[in-house]
Design a protein around this motif. Structure first.
Motif, short mmCIF file in Angstrom:
data_model
loop_
_atom_site.label_atom_id
_atom_site.label_comp_id
_atom_site.label_asym_id
_atom_site.label_seq_id
_atom_site.Cartn_x
_atom_site.Cartn_y
_atom_site.Cartn_z
N LEU A 195 0.84 -1.21 0.00
CA LEU A 195 0.00 0.00 0.00
C LEU A 195 0.87 1.25 0.00
O LEU A 195 0.61 2.21 -0.73
CB LEU A 195 -0.91 0.03 1.23
N LEU A 216 2.15 7.09 -6.54
CA LEU A 216 1.11 8.02 -6.99
C LEU A 216 1.38 9.45 -6.53
O LEU A 216 1.12 10.40 -7.28
CB LEU A 216 -0.26 7.57 -6.47
N VAL A 217 1.90 9.59 -5.33
CA VAL A 217 2.15 10.93 -4.81
C VAL A 217 3.21 11.64 -5.65
O VAL A 217 3.20 12.86 -5.78
CB VAL A 217 2.57 10.82 -3.32
N VAL A 271 -2.31 12.34 -7.15
CA VAL A 271 -1.76 12.62 -5.82
C VAL A 271 -2.81 12.36 -4.74
O VAL A 271 -2.50 11.78 -3.70
CB VAL A 271 -1.26 14.08 -5.77
N ILE A 272 -4.05 12.73 -5.01
CA ILE A 272 -5.07 12.53 -3.96
C ILE A 272 -5.30 11.04 -3.74
O ILE A 272 -5.43 10.57 -2.60
CB ILE A 272 -6.38 13.28 -4.33
N THR A 273 -5.30 10.25 -4.80
CA THR A 273 -5.42 8.79 -4.65
C THR A 273 -4.22 8.27 -3.86
O THR A 273 -4.37 7.40 -2.98
CB THR A 273 -5.46 8.11 -6.03
N LEU A 275 -4.63 8.84 -0.24
CA LEU A 275 -5.56 7.88 0.38
C LEU A 275 -4.83 6.58 0.69
O LEU A 275 -4.94 6.04 1.81
CB LEU A 275 -6.73 7.61 -0.57
N LEU A 276 -4.08 6.08 -0.30
CA LEU A 276 -3.37 4.82 -0.09
C LEU A 276 -2.33 4.95 1.02
O LEU A 276 -2.18 4.07 1.86
CB LEU A 276 -2.71 4.36 -1.39
N TYR A 326 -3.97 4.77 4.38
CA TYR A 326 -4.27 3.38 4.81
C TYR A 326 -3.01 2.74 5.37
O TYR A 326 -3.03 2.12 6.45
CB TYR A 326 -4.72 2.51 3.63
N ALA A 327 -1.92 2.89 4.62
CA ALA A 327 -0.68 2.22 5.03
C ALA A 327 -0.23 2.73 6.39
O ALA A 327 0.10 1.96 7.29
CB ALA A 327 0.40 2.45 3.98
N PHE A 365 -10.12 12.16 6.44
CA PHE A 365 -11.23 12.56 5.58
C PHE A 365 -11.24 14.07 5.37
O PHE A 365 -11.37 14.56 4.24
CB PHE A 365 -12.56 12.10 6.20
N THR A 371 -8.42 15.19 3.13
CA THR A 371 -8.71 14.81 1.74
C THR A 371 -9.66 15.83 1.11
O THR A 371 -9.47 16.28 -0.02
CB THR A 371 -9.35 13.41 1.68
#
Lengths: 967, 116
Positions: free
Chosen positions: B12, B19-20, B28-30, B33-34, B37-38, B85, B88
């Motif tokens: 993750l 992506l960042v 970057v926003i995705t 998010l990942l 999580y990590a 949240f 984001t």
């Protein structure tokens, strides 16, 4: 308590004065005068105590462990300065009443003036050095505001900025110096520091301490080479100049040197640094003063010179010089303040301060002229006036410096005397000769009470000059004794000491001064001369400006060379730094635990993560060209994460993650519409350049290695046996102390509720920021049109409003059950909220569930339909929530407990039975309301953009029609 | 179980980092998010793995910490999820505003010559 009120009174007064109406000049002035008078009377009432040599002291403990306490102390020196500050303030307020124009915003003026007085009082009454520095900075700040009072004038702005920059740099040096001093002495308490003079002087740090403190004092007192700010500060209104730049603020530096005199003085370093600065300032200031054309400029340089004299006396370092320094400080304040006020009158009446344009004012301003001439005689040191006495003392001290063969100091003193006489003559020149004024209008004497302060001050000059022992002797002794203690020397304040060397020096200075002035007038055309001879290259202002420019330019250069405005390199650096930290962590981590404890693998769990990681990788791969797909894939990973929490005994986390996942997905879905369409490179047949390929491989490498590092760190953590942490306390006490079995929830709303309060505050701020940002949102032109899916003519849904779609269109079936779901979801939310203290649930989770229940109504039937039926007003939810949380916290104070202490009540309800109701429950209700409010505010604000954007001019007319049908 | 979690966190995180570092704001926003999580999982596992031991001390007589999962990382992660949240949302709005103002969804607000 009395000392505290001396400080608080002016500050409170400033706050009140600032609120008074704009044009109430009289009321403002009365008010400020009463404040100053109260302070003055309070101070004077302490005379009996102070003159006995006892010091008043008031201590308010704050951080005793760090020796940071609020201490006020008043001894003789502080008392004398305090009287000076308040007395002159009173006169200045009276004067300013007439000086300030009705057009000026007076409340601001008097508010700043009172605040300044408070700050100055703070400096002289502080018994703690850190506190002194704080008030010191406050005087810089308020003087900045006062100098820049006429902020429409560029010279006022520049002068204020310069004064502020120089004095606050000095203030920073002073702070460092004081910190070092406090460290050496082991305390910041002035009384304790003063008792350790020997240790401090012997310490290795003595020299740095001295230099730093001297920098602070010399910048504040406008000593060479920092003197240049004072003439530019003359852009201030004249009452300010009279108050700040003659009597008080510039004396703060001198005061500090006097205050720390017992600790720092008496070494060769002290004499060299302070003495040299004093002598240079005294001579340069006096010389430059002769060549000024602006009356205030002349007074400014003369002030610099007199401050130099005081500094020089302090630098000499003998007890007698100390007495002379205090005496001259008082004398200078009286005659210089009166001269400034006289200049103000001239300026006020004639409209000019330019000595080239003014002469013969004696004829139209007879009283003012007489007063100003007497005051300038005091400035020149004419006998029977106060300036003479302290100057004689200075001459006497100058003779003592070095030995009989070393007469440099005496020469410098006489030179200063000659210059002083010359510029005093130059000053009074405006009153003699043929009448000449700048403006055409009639010049006449000012109102009676505008002249009164000048009269009073000049009277002081005369009384002190003629009857020194009677008028000032006892005050001076008390002040000097408080600094010198048992070293207090024998001295006599008589006018006539017989015909001795200092008197000879005085006479030489007089005759020399008059001759020098005549010579300058005849040979050098003094009246019209623009350039100062010899010193015109010495321009402090230019070097200051150059330094500032250089600083700004090099900062910009540094920023250009070291930083980037581009996000990617910044993120790259951040990630590399994180990786380095992880690698360091790996280095120090024990690799082999005492006993390896593995949990057996659950295969369903493994399969779950196979899906989860596949989703993550696929999302990373697809996020560029297939945003919706990537969003769904990320959601998949989120669900797996949520299930993991559930699997690993964290039901609260699982619920929160699930709900947040839902709202995040909706959030991003709402955002997708505004992003540009992206056609894949393959379709456009673009070929990535080798540079792009290189960068991608680099990023891939970084991504993989950071993943590997985190994996290894996680694995090593997981195989370590569990540590003893504070978790033990929480588990053991959650039920007995917190009254709830759900430890996580009790942690959030009880044990660590202050953190939670901070968190919900952040949430609210973010929501409001989002809302505010969206109010100004301007979408890109191509995304304003309705998306093609919504305008497809074949689709019958495209001509229906969302509400119609849900009511009778293709969404009829979901429409029925989702509306049916709303009350059920609300009940579920309430259920999760109520049981939160004992079982998984709580404010966060319940709030999210509640918000989701509402949001799906929006999803189904559109914004217009929902908002026609439900006035949500999320702002109110946020404020009510935050209010509840804070009030619950404050409630603990009523019972005498610290903020946010939980109190438990048991209520018996008829049907429901006994209800366990801790105050944390109300706090949790606040959390609930904030979470609902923020979620709804963020989501609806974003959703409204789709409705609003059609109103933007130039939007697709079809879309506008559709929108109209919508209504 | 340990190895699965460790690998999952690593993967993750790696996907997020990749992506960042991409140039498009949605990527970057995705990625964020990942990454969240990590990182949340990482904080969570500092409490080690506990199966069927939720930190609910329902039995007053058994308050032994060994019987329950570590509640501290859980409380930390819970607030982190909610704050995640909010950030984001903030990032999304900034992203949209920047896109509206500059006309591009490149993170720097302007396209580079060598567009990726």
């Amino acid at each position: 308590m009395l000392l505290l009120s001396l400080i608080l009174l002016p500050f409170l007064g400033a706050a009140v004065a600032a609120c008074m109406p704009q044009h109430a000049r009289n009321r403002e002035a009365w008010f400020a005068a009463i404040i100053a008078l109260c302070g003055l009377l309070l101070t004077l009432s302490q005379y009996a105590v102070i003159s006995e040599g006892t010091a008043l002291r008031y201590q308010l403990n704050w951080l005793s462990a760090f020796d940071l306490n609020l201490i006020f102390r008043m001894d003789g020196l502080a008392w004398l300065f305090s009287v000076l500050i308040q007395g002159i303030c009173l006169l200045v307020v009276l004067y300013a009443r007439y000086y300030m124009s009705p057009k000026d915003p007076v409340p601001r003026f008097f508010a700043f003036l009172l605040a300044f007085m408070g700050a100055m009082q703070g400096v002289v009454l502080s018994g703690n050095l850190i506190q002194l520095v704080m008030f010191w900075e406050l005087t810089s700040l308020t003087s900045f505001l006062l100098i820049g009072y006429w902020h429409h004038r560029p010279d006022a702005r520049r002068g204020a900025r310069m004064a502020f920059t120089v004095t606050s740099i000095g203030g920073l040096c002073l702070l460092v110096g004081v910190l070092l001093l406090g460290h050496v002495a082991g305390s910041y308490d002035l009384d304790q520091i003063l008792q350790q003079a020997e240790q401090i002087k012997a310490h290795d740090w003595y020299l740095p301490i001295l230099i730093l403190i001297a920098l602070g004092a010399l910048t504040k007192s406008a000593q060479f080479p920092f003197h240049f700010w004072l003439p530019h500060a003359m852009a201030a209104p004249t009452p300010v100049s009279a108050y700040l730049h003659s009597a008080t603020m510039v004396k703060a530096g001198v005061f500090l040197l006097m205050r720390l005199w017992p600790v720092l003085a008496g070494t060769p370093e002290w004499t060299w640094i302070i003495g040299t600065a004093g002598v240079c300032t005294m001579l340069i200031g006096a010389f430059l003063a002769i060549f000024q054309h602006d009356l205030k400029g002349l007074l400014a340089y003369s002030t610099i010179s007199h401050l130099g004299l005081i500094t020089c006396l302090l630098g000499i370092g003998t007890p007698l010089a100390m007495v002379a320094a205090i005496f001259h400080t008082l004398n200078h304040a009286t005659f210089k303040a009166s001269l400034f006020m006289a200049v103000g009158i001239i300026d006020h009446e004639t409209g000019s301060r330019d000595m080239r344009k003014l002469s013969g004012l004696r004829r139209v301003l007879p009283y003012t002229a007489a007063l100003a001439i007497v005051a300038s005689a005091a400035m020149a040191g004419v006998p029977l006036l106060n300036g003479f006495l302290s100057k004689e003392m200075f001459f006497a001290e100058a003779l003592m410096v070095g030995s009989a063969s070393n007469w440099w100091m005496s020469a410098a003193a006489v030179m200063m005397g000659i210059f002083g006489v010359a510029y005093s003559l130059r000053f009074i020149q405006v009153f003699f000769g043929p009448l000449q004024t700048d403006g055409g209008e009639e010049v006449h004497e000012p109102p009676r009470w505008m002249r009164f302060p000048v009269e009073l001050l000049v009277l002081c000059c005369l009384v002190v000059g003629i009857l020194p022992e009677l008028s000032i002797g006892i005050l001076l002794e008390a002040a000097a004794a408080s600094v010198l203690a048992e070293q207090l020397p024998e001295y006599s304040l008589a006018i006539w000491h017989g015909f001795n060397l200092p008197l000879t020096m005085s006479i030489i200075a007089f005759i020399g001064g008059i001759v020098f002035y005549r010579w300058l007038q005849l040979k050098c055309n003094l009246r019209q001369r623009d350039k100062v001879p010899l010193f015109h290259r010495l321009n402090g202002k230019e070097s200051y400006e150059a330094t500032m420019l250089w600083l700004a330019a090099s900062a910009a250069r540094l920023e250009r060379s070291l930083s980037s405005r581009r996000l990617q390199p910044q993120l790259l650096l951040l990630i590399l730094a994180g990786m380095a930290a992880g690698a360091v962590l790996l280095w120090f981590m024990p690799t082999v635990p005492a006993q390896l404890t593995y949990t057996p693998i659950h295969w369903p769990f493994a399969l779950l993560w196979l899906a989860g990681t596949a989703c993550a990788i696929a999302a990373a791969w697809q996020a560029k060209y297939h945003r919706l797909a990537a969003l769904i894939l990320v959601g998949g990973t989120g669900i797996v994460t949520s299930l993991t929490f559930l699997w690993l005994s964290a039901p609260d986390l699982a619920l929160t993650q699930l709900m947040v996942e839902t709202v995040t997905t909706i959030l991003l879905l709402l955002g997708l519409r505004w992003l540009p369409a992206r056609i894949s490179a393959k379709k456009l047949q673009l070929i990535a350049s080798s540079r792009d390929k290189l960068r991608r491989s680099r990023d891939l490498l970084i991504a993989i290695s950071s993943g590997v590092i985190l994996s290894v760190v996680s694995y090593l953590i997981l195989i370590q046996p569990e540590n003893q942490t504070i978790s033990r306390f929480f588990i053991e006490n959650s039920l007995p102390l917190g009254g709830g079995s759900n430890v996580v929830n009790v942690l959030l709303v009880d044990f660590r509720s202050f953190d939670t309060l901070g968190e919900i505050t952040v949430l609210s701020i973010v929501a409001l920021t989002v809302y505010a940002l969206l109010r100004r949102f301007r979408p890109a032109a191509e995304s304003i049109k309705l998306p093609p899916q919504q305008t497809n003519p074949i689709d019958p849904a495209s001509i229906q409003t969302p509400a119609e779609q849900a009511g009778s269109g293709y969404l009829q079936v979901p429409g029925i059950y989702i509306r049916l779901l709303l009350p059920i979801i609300i009940v579920v939310s309430v259920y999760f909220f109520m049981r939160g203290h004992n079982l998984p649930g709580g404010g966060f989770i319940a709030g999210l569930i509640f918000a989701v229940g509402l949001i799906i109504q929006y999803l189904l039937a559109g914004t217009a339909w929902v908002e026609a039926r439900l006035k949500m007003q999320p702002h109110r939810w946020i404020s009510v929530g935050l209010g509840l949380a804070v009030v619950t916290g404050l409630g603990a104070w009523v019972f005498g407990h610290p903020f946010l202490t939980t109190h438990t009540a048991h209520i018996y309800l008829p049907v429901l039975g006994e209800l366990h109701l801790p105050s944390a429950f109300i706090f949790d209700l606040g959390v609930f309301a904030v979470v609902v409010g923020t979620t709804m505010l963020i989501l609806t604000a974003l959703a409204h953009q789709s409705v609003r954007s059609h109103r933007v001019p130039g939007a697709n007319p079809d879309a506008t029609n559709l929108q109209q049908e919508d209504r | 179980m340990e190895i699965i979690l460790a690998l999952a966190i690593g993967i993750l995180f790696a996907s997020g980092v990749w992506l960042v570092l991409r140039p498009r704001s949605f990527q970057v926003i995705t990625g964020l998010l990942l990454l969240s999580y990590a990182v949340n999982l990482f904080i969570f596992i500092t409490g080690r793995i506990s199966l069927n031991k939720p930190p609910l001390t329902l039995d007053e007589t058994a308050l032994d910490p060994a019987l329950y999962a570590d509640p501290l990382p859980q409380a930390l992660v819970l607030t982190a999820i909610v704050i995640g949240f909010a950030t984001t949302a903030l990032y999304l709005v900034v992203l949209l505003g920047s896109r509206g103002l500059t006309g591009t969804d490149h993170v720097d607000g302007k396209e580079k010559e060598t567009d990726e």
